[in-house]
Motif scaffolding. Structure first.
Motif, PDB file in Angstrom:
ATOM      1  N   ILE A   8       0.863  -1.170   0.000  1.00  0.00           N
ATOM      2  CA  ILE A   8       0.000   0.000   0.000  1.00  0.00           C
ATOM      3  C   ILE A   8       0.905   1.226   0.000  1.00  0.00           C
ATOM      4  CG2 ILE A   8      -1.839   1.233   1.225  1.00  0.00           C
ATOM      5  CD1 ILE A   8      -2.601  -1.629   0.341  1.00  0.00           C
ATOM      6  N   TYR A   9       0.562   2.193  -0.811  1.00  0.00           N
ATOM      7  CA  TYR A   9       1.321   3.447  -0.857  1.00  0.00           C
ATOM      8  C   TYR A   9       0.401   4.573  -0.417  1.00  0.00           C
ATOM      9  CZ  TYR A   9       4.645   0.599  -3.320  1.00  0.00           C
ATOM     10  OH  TYR A   9       5.537  -0.397  -3.631  1.00  0.00           O
ATOM     11  N   VAL A  10       0.876   5.404   0.479  1.00  0.00           N
ATOM     12  CA  VAL A  10       0.109   6.535   0.965  1.00  0.00           C
ATOM     13  C   VAL A  10       0.902   7.783   0.629  1.00  0.00           C
ATOM     14  CG1 VAL A  10      -0.954   7.611   2.977  1.00  0.00           C
ATOM     15  CG2 VAL A  10      -0.782   5.128   2.866  1.00  0.00           C
ATOM     16  N   THR A  11       0.234   8.764   0.024  1.00  0.00           N
ATOM     17  CA  THR A  11       0.912  10.012  -0.301  1.00  0.00           C
ATOM     18  C   THR A  11       0.140  11.184   0.281  1.00  0.00           C
ATOM     19  OG1 THR A  11      -0.254  10.472  -2.383  1.00  0.00           O
ATOM     20  CG2 THR A  11       1.707   9.095  -2.509  1.00  0.00           C
ATOM     21  N   GLU A  12       0.882  12.227   0.573  1.00  0.00           N
ATOM     22  CA  GLU A  12       0.306  13.517   0.943  1.00  0.00           C
ATOM     23  C   GLU A  12       0.865  14.502  -0.068  1.00  0.00           C
ATOM     24  OE1 GLU A  12       0.882  16.918   4.363  1.00  0.00           O
ATOM     25  OE2 GLU A  12       1.482  14.871   4.824  1.00  0.00           O
ATOM     26  N   GLN A  13      -0.008  15.157  -0.814  1.00  0.00           N
ATOM     27  CA  GLN A  13       0.432  16.122  -1.808  1.00  0.00           C
ATOM     28  C   GLN A  13      -0.252  17.449  -1.500  1.00  0.00           C
ATOM     29  OE1 GLN A  13       0.021  14.730  -5.818  1.00  0.00           O
ATOM     30  NE2 GLN A  13       0.852  16.566  -6.714  1.00  0.00           N
ATOM     31  N   GLU A  84      -5.272   0.123  -7.599  1.00  0.00           N
ATOM     32  CA  GLU A  84      -6.427   1.000  -7.388  1.00  0.00           C
ATOM     33  C   GLU A  84      -6.260   1.766  -6.092  1.00  0.00           C
ATOM     34  OE1 GLU A  84      -9.748  -1.912  -5.479  1.00  0.00           O
ATOM     35  OE2 GLU A  84      -9.357  -2.155  -7.614  1.00  0.00           O
ATOM     36  N   GLY A  85      -6.947   2.904  -6.027  1.00  0.00           N
ATOM     37  CA  GLY A  85      -6.793   3.729  -4.847  1.00  0.00           C
ATOM     38  C   GLY A  85      -7.948   4.675  -4.626  1.00  0.00           C
ATOM     39  N   ILE A  86      -7.839   5.430  -3.552  1.00  0.00           N
ATOM     40  CA  ILE A  86      -8.807   6.461  -3.209  1.00  0.00           C
ATOM     41  C   ILE A  86      -8.027   7.734  -2.919  1.00  0.00           C
ATOM     42  CG2 ILE A  86     -10.707   7.165  -1.707  1.00  0.00           C
ATOM     43  CD1 ILE A  86     -11.052   4.225  -0.936  1.00  0.00           C
ATOM     44  N   VAL A  87      -8.456   8.832  -3.536  1.00  0.00           N
ATOM     45  CA  VAL A  87      -7.849  10.141  -3.303  1.00  0.00           C
ATOM     46  C   VAL A  87      -8.807  10.931  -2.420  1.00  0.00           C
ATOM     47  CG1 VAL A  87      -6.976  12.254  -4.352  1.00  0.00           C
ATOM     48  CG2 VAL A  87      -6.727  10.084  -5.565  1.00  0.00           C
ATOM     49  N   GLY A  93      -4.771  20.353  -0.103  1.00  0.00           N
ATOM     50  CA  GLY A  93      -3.977  19.182  -0.456  1.00  0.00           C
ATOM     51  C   GLY A  93      -4.841  17.953  -0.627  1.00  0.00           C
ATOM     52  N   VAL A  94      -4.194  16.869  -1.024  1.00  0.00           N
ATOM     53  CA  VAL A  94      -4.879  15.594  -1.185  1.00  0.00           C
ATOM     54  C   VAL A  94      -4.046  14.485  -0.561  1.00  0.00           C
ATOM     55  CG1 VAL A  94      -6.113  16.247  -3.302  1.00  0.00           C
ATOM     56  CG2 VAL A  94      -3.870  15.202  -3.479  1.00  0.00           C
ATOM     57  N   MET A  95      -4.729  13.422  -0.210  1.00  0.00           N
ATOM     58  CA  MET A  95      -4.069  12.227   0.304  1.00  0.00           C
ATOM     59  C   MET A  95      -4.528  11.057  -0.549  1.00  0.00           C
ATOM     60  SD  MET A  95      -3.959  10.639   4.147  1.00  0.00           S
ATOM     61  CE  MET A  95      -5.658  10.222   4.291  1.00  0.00           C
ATOM     62  N   LEU A  96      -3.590  10.236  -0.972  1.00  0.00           N
ATOM     63  CA  LEU A  96      -3.877   9.058  -1.782  1.00  0.00           C
ATOM     64  C   LEU A  96      -3.544   7.814  -0.978  1.00  0.00           C
ATOM     65  CD1 LEU A  96      -4.293   7.423  -4.493  1.00  0.00           C
ATOM     66  CD2 LEU A  96      -1.873   7.874  -4.942  1.00  0.00           C
ATOM     67  N   VAL A  97      -4.469   6.856  -0.962  1.00  0.00           N
ATOM     68  CA  VAL A  97      -4.206   5.521  -0.433  1.00  0.00           C
ATOM     69  C   VAL A  97      -4.318   4.605  -1.646  1.00  0.00           C
ATOM     70  CG1 VAL A  97      -4.928   3.715   1.156  1.00  0.00           C
ATOM     71  CG2 VAL A  97      -5.181   6.115   1.815  1.00  0.00           C
ATOM     72  N   PHE A  98      -3.191   3.960  -2.012  1.00  0.00           N
ATOM     73  CA  PHE A  98      -3.102   3.214  -3.266  1.00  0.00           C
ATOM     74  C   PHE A  98      -2.633   1.791  -3.013  1.00  0.00           C
ATOM     75  CE2 PHE A  98      -0.736   1.961  -7.142  1.00  0.00           C
ATOM     76  CZ  PHE A  98      -1.761   2.087  -8.068  1.00  0.00           C
ATOM     77  N   ALA A  99      -3.417   0.826  -3.481  1.00  0.00           N
ATOM     78  CA  ALA A  99      -3.056  -0.592  -3.366  1.00  0.00           C
ATOM     79  C   ALA A  99      -2.470  -1.044  -4.700  1.00  0.00           C
ATOM     80  CB  ALA A  99      -4.278  -1.425  -3.015  1.00  0.00           C
ATOM     81  N   GLY A 107      10.180   4.548 -10.473  1.00  0.00           N
ATOM     82  CA  GLY A 107       9.185   5.516 -10.901  1.00  0.00           C
ATOM     83  C   GLY A 107       8.001   5.657  -9.969  1.00  0.00           C
ATOM     84  N   LEU A 108       8.210   5.442  -8.673  1.00  0.00           N
ATOM     85  CA  LEU A 108       7.113   5.489  -7.711  1.00  0.00           C
ATOM     86  C   LEU A 108       6.450   6.863  -7.668  1.00  0.00           C
ATOM     87  CD1 LEU A 108       5.423   4.175  -5.501  1.00  0.00           C
ATOM     88  CD2 LEU A 108       7.191   4.819  -3.858  1.00  0.00           C
ATOM     89  N   GLY A 109       7.250   7.923  -7.545  1.00  0.00           N
ATOM     90  CA  GLY A 109       6.703   9.276  -7.486  1.00  0.00           C
ATOM     91  C   GLY A 109       5.893   9.616  -8.726  1.00  0.00           C
ATOM     92  N   LYS A 110       6.417   9.236  -9.886  1.00  0.00           N
ATOM     93  CA  LYS A 110       5.742   9.513 -11.150  1.00  0.00           C
ATOM     94  C   LYS A 110       4.399   8.773 -11.207  1.00  0.00           C
ATOM     95  CE  LYS A 110       6.546   9.441 -16.112  1.00  0.00           C
ATOM     96  NZ  LYS A 110       7.455   9.052 -17.188  1.00  0.00           N
ATOM     97  N   LEU A 111       4.392   7.503 -10.802  1.00  0.00           N
ATOM     98  CA  LEU A 111       3.170   6.704 -10.813  1.00  0.00           C
ATOM     99  C   LEU A 111       2.125   7.299  -9.865  1.00  0.00           C
ATOM    100  CD1 LEU A 111       1.384   4.197 -11.368  1.00  0.00           C
ATOM    101  CD2 LEU A 111       2.635   3.053  -9.524  1.00  0.00           C
ATOM    102  N   LEU A 112       2.522   7.602  -8.640  1.00  0.00           N
ATOM    103  CA  LEU A 112       1.562   8.095  -7.654  1.00  0.00           C
ATOM    104  C   LEU A 112       1.040   9.484  -8.015  1.00  0.00           C
ATOM    105  CD1 LEU A 112       3.220   6.758  -4.394  1.00  0.00           C
ATOM    106  CD2 LEU A 112       1.336   5.762  -5.699  1.00  0.00           C
TER     107      LEU A 112
END
Length: 134
Positions: A8-13, A84-87, A93-99, A107-112
């Motif tokens: 699972i990848y979690v981002t804060e943008q 798949e994920g939920i933004v 800002g936004v937060m992404l939870v991505f499975a 290329g993780l940053g580019k993908l997310l």
């Protein structure tokens, strides 16, 4: 459902930039199912469905973000070949939870950013458009 996968990848943008975290659910996930459903990963991430008079709410915490989701308008579902994920929208800002289907090595940053970019548009560091799911 997203946390049934292994990575699972979690981002804060936000206007300051992008922060990413990888969660290996096999080694880091704790599920507390006593009074409410709760997922916890170390001190970094927590998601819980809390009881309320309105029928429950989703509370998420990631780094400095504490996010409460009550209804529609503040989140969007995203599906791409890699997973798949939920933004979730929170202020500017936004937060992404991505499975992810499998661990992302390059290329993780580019993908997310691309996944988030399907529903959130940025211009000059400001969140200008957010396409929420109904």
């Amino acid at each position: 459902k997203l946390f049934q996968g292994r990575f699972i990848y979690v981002t804060e943008q936000n206007p300051e930039g992008l922060y990413m975290a990888e969660i290996d659910t096999e080694s880091a996930l704790v599920v507390d199912d006593k009074q409410r459903l709760e997922l916890k990963v170390g001190d970094h991430f927590r998601a819980a469905v809390l009881p309320s008079r309105e029928g429950g709410k989703l509370e998420m915490r990631f780094r400095e973000i504490k996010l409460n989701v009550y209804g529609v308008g503040d989140y969007a579902f995203v599906t791409v070949p890699e997973g798949e994920g939920i933004v979730f929208r929170e202020g500017h800002g936004v937060m992404l939870v991505f499975a992810a289907q499998q661990q992302v090595h390059e290329g993780l940053g580019k993908l997310l950013k691309a996944v988030t970019g399907k529903v959130a548009k940025w211009r000059k560091g400001e969140l200008t458009t957010f396409k929420a799911s109904e």
